[in-house]
Design an enzyme around this catalytic site. Sequence first.
Site, mmCIF file in Angstrom:
data_model
loop_
_atom_site.group_PDB
_atom_site.id
_atom_site.type_symbol
_atom_site.label_atom_id
_atom_site.label_comp_id
_atom_site.label_asym_id
_atom_site.label_seq_id
_atom_site.Cartn_x
_atom_site.Cartn_y
_atom_site.Cartn_z
ATOM 1 N N GLY A 161 0.862 -1.113 0.060
ATOM 2 C CA GLY A 161 -0.102 0.083 0.109
ATOM 3 C C GLY A 161 0.842 1.313 -0.107
ATOM 4 O O GLY A 161 2.077 1.054 0.465
ATOM 5 N N CYS A 162 0.322 2.520 -0.246
ATOM 6 C CA CYS A 162 1.050 3.566 -0.514
ATOM 7 C C CYS A 162 1.393 4.024 1.028
ATOM 8 O O CYS A 162 2.729 4.330 1.094
ATOM 9 C CB CYS A 162 0.207 4.496 -1.022
ATOM 10 S SG CYS A 162 -1.398 4.957 -0.513
ATOM 11 N N TYR A 163 0.602 3.985 1.873
ATOM 12 C CA TYR A 163 0.885 4.482 3.368
ATOM 13 C C TYR A 163 2.254 3.472 3.824
ATOM 14 O O TYR A 163 2.900 4.072 4.357
ATOM 15 C CB TYR A 163 -0.388 4.696 4.199
ATOM 16 C CG TYR A 163 -1.256 5.782 3.864
ATOM 17 C CD1 TYR A 163 -0.750 7.155 3.970
ATOM 18 C CD2 TYR A 163 -2.631 5.663 3.647
ATOM 19 C CE1 TYR A 163 -1.549 7.852 3.736
ATOM 20 C CE2 TYR A 163 -3.648 6.441 3.280
ATOM 21 C CZ TYR A 163 -3.185 7.648 3.395
ATOM 22 O OH TYR A 163 -3.873 8.927 2.952
#
Lengths: 352, 352, 352, 352
Positions: A161-163
């Site tokens: 995921g980006c986070y």
Amino acid sequence: MYTALHPIGETGAAAPRVARVAIAGATGYAGQELLRLLARHPLVTITAAMSSGTAASERRLPALSRLWAGAITPFARETLLRDADVVFLALPDASAAELAPDLADAGVRIVDLSGAFRLRDAASRARWYPETRRLPDGVAYGLTELERAAVARARLVANPGCYPTAALLAIAPLLAAGLLAPGSDIVVDAKSGVSGAGKTPSERTHFSECHGSISAYGVFDHRHGAEIEQGVGDLHALTFVPHLVPLDRGILATIYLRLQPDATRGGNGEAAVADVYQRAYADATFVRLTGSSLPEIKHVAHTNFCDLGWRVDPSGRAVLVSAIDNLVKGAAGQAVQNMNVMLGLDETMGLL
Amino acid sequence: MYTALHPIGETGAAAPRVARVAIAGATGYAGQELLRLLARHPLVTITAAMSSGTAASERRLPALSRLWAGAITPFARETLLRDADVVFLALPDASAAELAPDLADAGVRIVDLSGAFRLRDAASRARWYPETRRLPDGVAYGLTELERAAVARARLVANPGCYPTAALLAIAPLLAAGLLAPGSDIVVDAKSGVSGAGKTPSERTHFSECHGSISAYGVFDHRHGAEIEQGVGDLHALTFVPHLVPLDRGILATIYLRLQPDATRGGNGEAAVADVYQRAYADATFVRLTGSSLPEIKHVAHTNFCDLGWRVDPSGRAVLVSAIDNLVKGAAGQAVQNMNVMLGLDETMGLL
Amino acid sequence: MYTALHPIGETGAAAPRVARVAIAGATGYAGQELLRLLARHPLVTITAAMSSGTAASERRLPALSRLWAGAITPFARETLLRDADVVFLALPDASAAELAPDLADAGVRIVDLSGAFRLRDAASRARWYPETRRLPDGVAYGLTELERAAVARARLVANPGCYPTAALLAIAPLLAAGLLAPGSDIVVDAKSGVSGAGKTPSERTHFSECHGSISAYGVFDHRHGAEIEQGVGDLHALTFVPHLVPLDRGILATIYLRLQPDATRGGNGEAAVADVYQRAYADATFVRLTGSSLPEIKHVAHTNFCDLGWRVDPSGRAVLVSAIDNLVKGAAGQAVQNMNVMLGLDETMGLL
Amino acid sequence: MYTALHPIGETGAAAPRVARVAIAGATGYAGQELLRLLARHPLVTITAAMSSGTAASERRLPALSRLWAGAITPFARETLLRDADVVFLALPDASAAELAPDLADAGVRIVDLSGAFRLRDAASRARWYPETRRLPDGVAYGLTELERAAVARARLVANPGCYPTAALLAIAPLLAAGLLAPGSDIVVDAKSGVSGAGKTPSERTHFSECHGSISAYGVFDHRHGAEIEQGVGDLHALTFVPHLVPLDRGILATIYLRLQPDATRGGNGEAAVADVYQRAYADATFVRLTGSSLPEIKHVAHTNFCDLGWRVDPSGRAVLVSAIDNLVKGAAGQAVQNMNVMLGLDETMGLL
């Protein structure tokens, strides 16, 4: 983290022949970025770019005209099985959960941009990704800089995921080096551009709701929180709060933690962090260390870089700042990076 | 323009008693702005604020907490008939077209923010607003500064579109004064914030599609073009192109026309324009003349002002710049201004 | 916090006569907002609005045309002494530090928007505001909701910084109620619009540097950190990191802390926080409690509200979110609120 | 337009050897973009990147870290003479006016991004660029698609302004094909991102002045107006109004003109325009024709494309829309394109 259950060996490393790649979900924001990157990759041919959207208008990608000569086609499982060495899945979690195991069984290598296969703990996965009924063999968690060997052998790479990408690239090396105060809390306050919320229109992504505003969301209740916790482990309580900010692309994660007293003795906390990062990322082209001059989203937008900066006070309180482009290092760019590793190519090919 | 078919007389002028007002369509952007303005109006009580949206979430207006003590209620025609002296319709065109004539027949006075009753030519109305089957008696076109007398007598005020408000306040006085070169072309290049596209989420209003971008739309095919043409008449060809720009509120209209040679003899074109405007807007609190120092959206945002500036070159080419807040002077503010005129109140009440 | 050294008594409370006010520094962002608010205040006359800027262009405020009929005049100390009951200082710290004590000695009441008199500890003040050589008698810290009595009696109100306003309104009641875990850390991650950086052009406030970007700054080294620490006291380590985000007005502060175990027993941490806030802010019109539905900047922009929301997990970790408009509740609005209290007027006059 | 006074011949066409290039003015927005493009150009080596700024901070370009391995050095004329086959000047007009002729005399080939050498009429140049005292031999106007032959032979290429690039690529082919109504007016309403105003901080480029606002400027008084007029000629009156809009990169030019009656007979005006453009741009990779589906800035940002769309009504009124990235096709990208043509390379090298 993950270990590949059934390592595939060094097959990809053999040769710079041209690989055939296909994209399922090519018209979303991550899918378009994949197209843009793969179209200029020197050792790749895009054999299919599919969308399940039925409207013709959804198949027009005017920004890609003259950059990519192909056409968006309807979804077709057989094509993925037949015409691709590597398949990128940029689909909703449920679709990826259903499709990926079959593809993997058939011998197709997969980079999955959904969350369906990111969590290795079954209970956690059942909570956050209930549609994922089975894992294919040979899954690796694709935080490339930290999982290169596993990615090289993997049949399916779960692209992070980006986070979690922004958070774990900052936290993981300090944790592994034993630099954190035992039992101390970790806070990840993350600010994301709106493209991270996807392309489907909603009240939350309406321009007039976002412009001139900031909002926190998903407090104590976000799947990426579970993914970051997976990387952090049980010894530290993690609080993760994502925010929507009025810009298109980029994440800035500000991370608060405490270093163990030994590390900061003599006021050398910043040097201790620098030392750990320099060793961890000595070979990582895409991680740039900015030291006490903190990163800004502007410097990483439209690139695959993760910029890391930090400050430590004499008492050991540390502030880490991590910046990425959520659609590149946080999605499509890291996916291509993982493909390069899977194919035995230079990790940076097509990405600089 | 319009003349009221059945003037109502000066009934509203009598007394500063408190008027009962209702809003149908209170949760859209114009509707919320109406609520904000009417809640602080000293001579008005909001007796109903309705929405046809069924979701409870659509009825929460956190920004208005402590500014307005009421609650959004479901749509109820009887309440409008029974509990309101003036009804504001902030509804889709079709809904207003159906509802307004009945309300007007029943003696309710109406300020309609839709387009349903703005065009007086039947053929033009049939093209652009086919849902409008009949006009009630006593319709006025509510460009307040130019139609005060008709508005005062009207049973139904057709509140102008946002683009026509910005364009006609600039063009109409020059036209009426005979300042334009006969037969010359008029170009209206208008730039609007995204709130003008309404609150319903769509690809066009997605933050990531608007941010960092500008697009022209509706070229030769926009209902507001017909409305501006109605105000300009047949002697000049009008080209109107609206653009979506990445800001929330405001319109800047840049208008290109040619003055007739007499007006600019001796290089005094700018003075000639100034003279016309000063006479036309001597009593207009909400029109501010900025001369050669051109207007900017920032100066009118969140106000009911229309700022007008202009430049004229020695050959008679003129550039007019008009700036409004599309939700205030372009919608809710002008609606309240019209209500004030209808009720015989000071035009500026509740608006400064 | 502060106690007024020489209480002035209830002189202001007597009568709703019109007060004469002057503004020194009327063309900065906070100064313009003061002008806008005071111009519509029913019991105030602006007798002077001064700027030390010499360029005529700096004295033009086109946004205020027809809202305020006066003119910006050059700085003149005698006018402040002679023509004002209350003087607002919206000046650089050094200018306020030099000017305020003399005005106060002469009996003028002051609301100072600079930081010069906010810190009561002499050592801390010497570090962060070295230009402040002496305090006048009768200083109060103007966080209105928490300091009403002191403000009422004060000769000089030190209007709080924008970040401390957002942070302390959230933290102080929980601290006072003994709700925090003893010795636990507090993290304040604050995101601010660019107007908070002031009107003077700089590379940092250049549109192209801010647009599409976010940056952290002043880590472990920001004057507002010292001001928040003053309100928090010595029992908790505070980490404060401000960020610049691409919007004009508004602050969102996300605050991370731990509640003491008793408070969260039975998973009722959110109710415990709610209970404390409801009691603390029962009479506070400008503090709106949003509970678990978290605040957004959009809802408070252009208002004097501070919206507070919170989430607590079963283990006692709490996330507080506080939103204000930095130019209103964070500067000019709170200044007018303080003036109202000083003059014995309704706190909300001119602010709703 | 311009013809090269002393053609240089086809020297550059010979060989794909690596060219040495230098940049004077490498830290401005156009200069940084040049660095980014040239650093990844396969047949170029950057031998110097200079800045006259003295502050060390101005020499840090964190966004380019790992993309370009060099360092910004102080300005040194000898280095330009000695170490470069092609010099890019991204300097203020006055500096370029002084420097370029000497470099050209010494045999260095130059791409000049300033305006100093764009106007060929001496009177016009004296008005708009009074610092330009002499033209070197062999100047070409570098609107590449329209001037390829002249650029190939040029010693100094005057890289066009951003607005003229967007305007002339749309207008010039129609004009050359005789499609415009004789004597008709042309209006160019252009909207530009703020990076077009340069990197030096000013009130006009302050984030808080631009955000949420639009402003027209330079009406009847902008150097780019003279440059567009040079391309249009004397037969049509041109009105050019640029606007500053709240985005970083990109220009959208909306162009209003009238086609001559023959061209639109039978309502085929759009086809007539299409036919002209298709022939004019058959070999132009960087001009993309979008027809009646109008261009948007988002589609060209960060690329060297110019997207052109158009609408024509039955009476012959035409609206052309042209979109470019002002820092790429409007500056650095076109500069590299011109360098490619000068060196006999594929025009698109390093730009796709």
